[in-house]
Design a protein around this motif. Structure first.
Motif, PDB file in Angstrom:
ATOM      1  N   ALA A 202      13.038  11.905   4.040  1.00 22.80           N
ATOM      2  CA  ALA A 202      12.553  10.586   3.632  1.00 22.80           C
ATOM      3  C   ALA A 202      11.470  10.705   2.577  1.00 22.80           C
ATOM      4  O   ALA A 202      11.449   9.936   1.597  1.00 22.80           O
ATOM      5  CB  ALA A 202      12.025   9.843   4.858  1.00 22.80           C
ATOM      6  N   GLN A 203      10.567  11.668   2.736  1.00 24.13           N
ATOM      7  CA  GLN A 203       9.471  11.808   1.777  1.00 24.13           C
ATOM      8  C   GLN A 203       9.983  12.197   0.394  1.00 24.13           C
ATOM      9  O   GLN A 203       9.481  11.716  -0.628  1.00 24.13           O
ATOM     10  CB  GLN A 203       8.454  12.832   2.276  1.00 24.13           C
ATOM     11  N   GLU A 204      10.983  13.072   0.341  1.00 27.07           N
ATOM     12  CA  GLU A 204      11.577  13.437  -0.949  1.00 27.07           C
ATOM     13  C   GLU A 204      12.126  12.196  -1.653  1.00 27.07           C
ATOM     14  O   GLU A 204      11.927  12.015  -2.864  1.00 27.07           O
ATOM     15  CB  GLU A 204      12.720  14.430  -0.742  1.00 27.07           C
ATOM     16  N   ALA A 205      12.808  11.364  -0.908  1.00 28.59           N
ATOM     17  CA  ALA A 205      13.410  10.162  -1.489  1.00 28.59           C
ATOM     18  C   ALA A 205      12.344   9.207  -1.994  1.00 28.59           C
ATOM     19  O   ALA A 205      12.441   8.672  -3.106  1.00 28.59           O
ATOM     20  CB  ALA A 205      14.299   9.475  -0.453  1.00 28.59           C
ATOM     21  N   TRP A 206      11.326   8.966  -1.178  1.00 27.67           N
ATOM     22  CA  TRP A 206      10.284   8.034  -1.595  1.00 27.67           C
ATOM     23  C   TRP A 206       9.516   8.563  -2.798  1.00 27.67           C
ATOM     24  O   TRP A 206       9.113   7.795  -3.691  1.00 27.67           O
ATOM     25  CB  TRP A 206       9.337   7.718  -0.448  1.00 27.67           C
ATOM     26  N   SER A 207       9.334   9.882  -2.894  1.00 26.90           N
ATOM     27  CA  SER A 207       8.649  10.475  -4.044  1.00 26.90           C
ATOM     28  C   SER A 207       9.418  10.220  -5.333  1.00 26.90           C
ATOM     29  O   SER A 207       8.813   9.991  -6.390  1.00 26.90           O
ATOM     30  CB  SER A 207       8.455  11.983  -3.826  1.00 26.90           C
ATOM     31  N   ILE A 208      10.745  10.252  -5.260  1.00 27.36           N
ATOM     32  CA  ILE A 208      11.568   9.952  -6.444  1.00 27.36           C
ATOM     33  C   ILE A 208      11.322   8.519  -6.900  1.00 27.36           C
ATOM     34  O   ILE A 208      11.187   8.241  -8.103  1.00 27.36           O
ATOM     35  CB  ILE A 208      13.058  10.194  -6.132  1.00 27.36           C
ATOM     36  N   ILE A 209      11.253   7.600  -5.947  1.00 24.48           N
ATOM     37  CA  ILE A 209      11.011   6.191  -6.282  1.00 24.48           C
ATOM     38  C   ILE A 209       9.602   6.008  -6.838  1.00 24.48           C
ATOM     39  O   ILE A 209       9.389   5.300  -7.838  1.00 24.48           O
ATOM     40  CB  ILE A 209      11.243   5.306  -5.042  1.00 24.48           C
ATOM     41  N   GLU A 210       8.622   6.664  -6.225  1.00 17.99           N
ATOM     42  CA  GLU A 210       7.245   6.601  -6.733  1.00 17.99           C
ATOM     43  C   GLU A 210       7.169   7.092  -8.172  1.00 17.99           C
ATOM     44  O   GLU A 210       6.542   6.453  -9.031  1.00 17.99           O
ATOM     45  CB  GLU A 210       6.317   7.454  -5.859  1.00 17.99           C
ATOM     46  N   ASP A 211       7.810   8.222  -8.451  1.00 19.67           N
ATOM     47  CA  ASP A 211       7.765   8.801  -9.797  1.00 19.67           C
ATOM     48  C   ASP A 211       8.474   7.896 -10.805  1.00 19.67           C
ATOM     49  O   ASP A 211       8.005   7.719 -11.938  1.00 19.67           O
ATOM     50  CB  ASP A 211       8.401  10.187  -9.812  1.00 19.67           C
TER      51      ASP A 211
ATOM     52  N   TYR B 117       8.888   4.656 -10.807  1.00 20.62           N
ATOM     53  CA  TYR B 117       8.190   3.391 -11.096  1.00 20.62           C
ATOM     54  C   TYR B 117       6.687   3.563 -11.295  1.00 20.62           C
ATOM     55  O   TYR B 117       5.980   2.576 -11.530  1.00 20.62           O
ATOM     56  CB  TYR B 117       8.453   2.383  -9.976  1.00 20.62           C
ATOM     57  N   GLY B 118       6.195   4.802 -11.200  1.00 23.43           N
ATOM     58  CA  GLY B 118       4.767   5.020 -11.360  1.00 23.43           C
ATOM     59  C   GLY B 118       3.949   4.368 -10.268  1.00 23.43           C
ATOM     60  O   GLY B 118       2.877   3.811 -10.513  1.00 23.43           O
ATOM     61  N   ILE B 119       4.451   4.446  -9.045  1.00 24.84           N
ATOM     62  CA  ILE B 119       3.791   3.818  -7.900  1.00 24.84           C
ATOM     63  C   ILE B 119       2.711   4.754  -7.357  1.00 24.84           C
ATOM     64  O   ILE B 119       2.957   5.929  -7.112  1.00 24.84           O
ATOM     65  CB  ILE B 119       4.806   3.505  -6.790  1.00 24.84           C
ATOM     66  N   ALA B 120       1.532   4.212  -7.149  1.00 20.22           N
ATOM     67  CA  ALA B 120       0.464   4.990  -6.529  1.00 20.22           C
ATOM     68  C   ALA B 120       0.700   5.056  -5.027  1.00 20.22           C
ATOM     69  O   ALA B 120       1.095   4.067  -4.413  1.00 20.22           O
ATOM     70  CB  ALA B 120      -0.894   4.350  -6.815  1.00 20.22           C
ATOM     71  N   PRO B 121       0.493   6.210  -4.418  1.00 21.08           N
ATOM     72  CA  PRO B 121       0.685   6.330  -2.960  1.00 21.08           C
ATOM     73  C   PRO B 121      -0.183   5.338  -2.211  1.00 21.08           C
ATOM     74  O   PRO B 121      -1.313   5.047  -2.607  1.00 21.08           O
ATOM     75  CB  PRO B 121       0.270   7.773  -2.667  1.00 21.08           C
ATOM     76  N   VAL B 122       0.367   4.788  -1.118  1.00 25.85           N
ATOM     77  CA  VAL B 122      -0.390   3.855  -0.293  1.00 25.85           C
ATOM     78  C   VAL B 122      -1.408   4.635   0.514  1.00 25.85           C
ATOM     79  O   VAL B 122      -1.076   5.626   1.170  1.00 25.85           O
ATOM     80  CB  VAL B 122       0.554   3.069   0.650  1.00 25.85           C
ATOM     81  N   ALA B 123      -2.667   4.200   0.473  1.00 22.37           N
ATOM     82  CA  ALA B 123      -3.742   4.912   1.186  1.00 22.37           C
ATOM     83  C   ALA B 123      -3.568   4.765   2.688  1.00 22.37           C
ATOM     84  O   ALA B 123      -3.116   3.743   3.167  1.00 22.37           O
ATOM     85  CB  ALA B 123      -5.083   4.339   0.761  1.00 22.37           C
TER      86      ALA B 123
END
Length: 284
Positions: A267-276, A278-284
């Motif tokens: 799951a983390q690999e997938a979400w990292s692709i989406i973050e990269d 769209y340039g999404i900052a990780p949720v604190a």
């Protein structure tokens, strides 16, 4: 008579709901009980006639669009995958032999990854008022249930796009009730999957999942859809089921078309692709 619509627009014409009630209260006579006398929009037999198929297609597209728009859903993350994949620890109900039982039991890990991925999406969604990156699944069991369940885990809304099947597949209990939609037409259902998609994730599945994969790939490949992240969970599964490289080697797709696909196992690999993407900052 209330001369305003629900959006406060002035409307002096009689309301269709009121006329439907008035028609139902009319004295029952041979004339008023004749099928020909029913109001067209209140006549189910008429609406189900073969000649009304274009109207039914339009209604099915419109109803779901209105519901999602009125709920303020601006974008989604699509989760496709097999209905037959069990939750870890539960029996593989769909297995028909020992080999299938072994494989489906092992595939329970994808249920957990789907649930974890939906939690990641939904946590981010809640940080953006719950209207962006909303999880949408096919509304049924297996991977679909895991997706809706992950959103439910963190208190986020999620969408279920169910479809009428011979075995009467019911919506899973984790779909947000007011976002639980049902379809007759697979084609209209597939449109609604992709009309708000910011990312498409595809877990192991059968014919339906394959259909959804290649439909999505074709739309992106041909430029009919934005190049959103298309992510396949289970690299070993997908590379054993579909030889994508062979398609490129044969020449029926371009070598660059392989770059449309991202393979992940967590799951983390997938979400990292989406973050990269769209340039999404990780949720604190």
């Amino acid at each position: 008579m209330n001369a305003k619509r629900t959006n406060e627009v002035w409307d002096p014409l009689a309301d269709s709901k009121q006329d439907k009630l008035r028609a139902e209260r009319q004295p029952r006579t041979p004339q008023s009980t004749s099928p020909s006398y029913r109001l067209a929009y209140a006549d189910e037999e008429f609406l189900c006639r073969e000649e009304l198929r274009p109207v039914r297609l339009q209604l099915e597209l419109l109803k779901s669009e209105m519901i999602l728009s009125e709920a303020g859903i601006r974008s989604t993350v699509v989760m496709f995958g097999g209905a037959r994949i069990p939750e870890p620890g539960k029996a593989p109900w769909a297995a028909r032999n020992e080999t299938q039982a072994k494989n489906l039991t092992a595939a329970g890990k994808y249920y957990e990854e789907a649930r974890a991925f939906a939690r990641l999406c939904s946590t981010h969604s809640l940080a953006m008022d719950g209207k962006e990156f909303v999880v949408v699944t096919g509304g049924g069991p297996g991977v679909m249930e895991a997706g809706n369940r992950g959103a439910h885990d963190v208190g986020a809304a999620s969408i279920g796009l169910n479809v009428v099947l011979p075995h009467e597949q019911a919506p899973n209990q984790y779909v947000t009730p007011e976002l639980s939609l049902n379809f007759h037409y697979f084609a209209i259902r597939k449109m609604h999957f992709l009309m708000r998609a910011r990312a498409i994730t595809i877990f192991p599945g059968g014919f339906g999942t394959m259909d959804e994969l290649f439909e999505s790939l074709t739309l992106i490949q041909t430029g009919r859809m934005e190049h959103v992240p298309l992510i396949l969970f289970g690299s070993k599964f997908w590379n054993s089921i579909v030889d994508f490289q062979a398609l490129a080697d044969f020449g029926t797709i371009s070598p660059g078309d392989l770059d449309l696909i991202n393979f992940v196992d967590t799951a983390q690999e997938a979400w990292s692709i989406i973050e990269d993407h769209y340039g999404i900052a990780p949720v604190a």
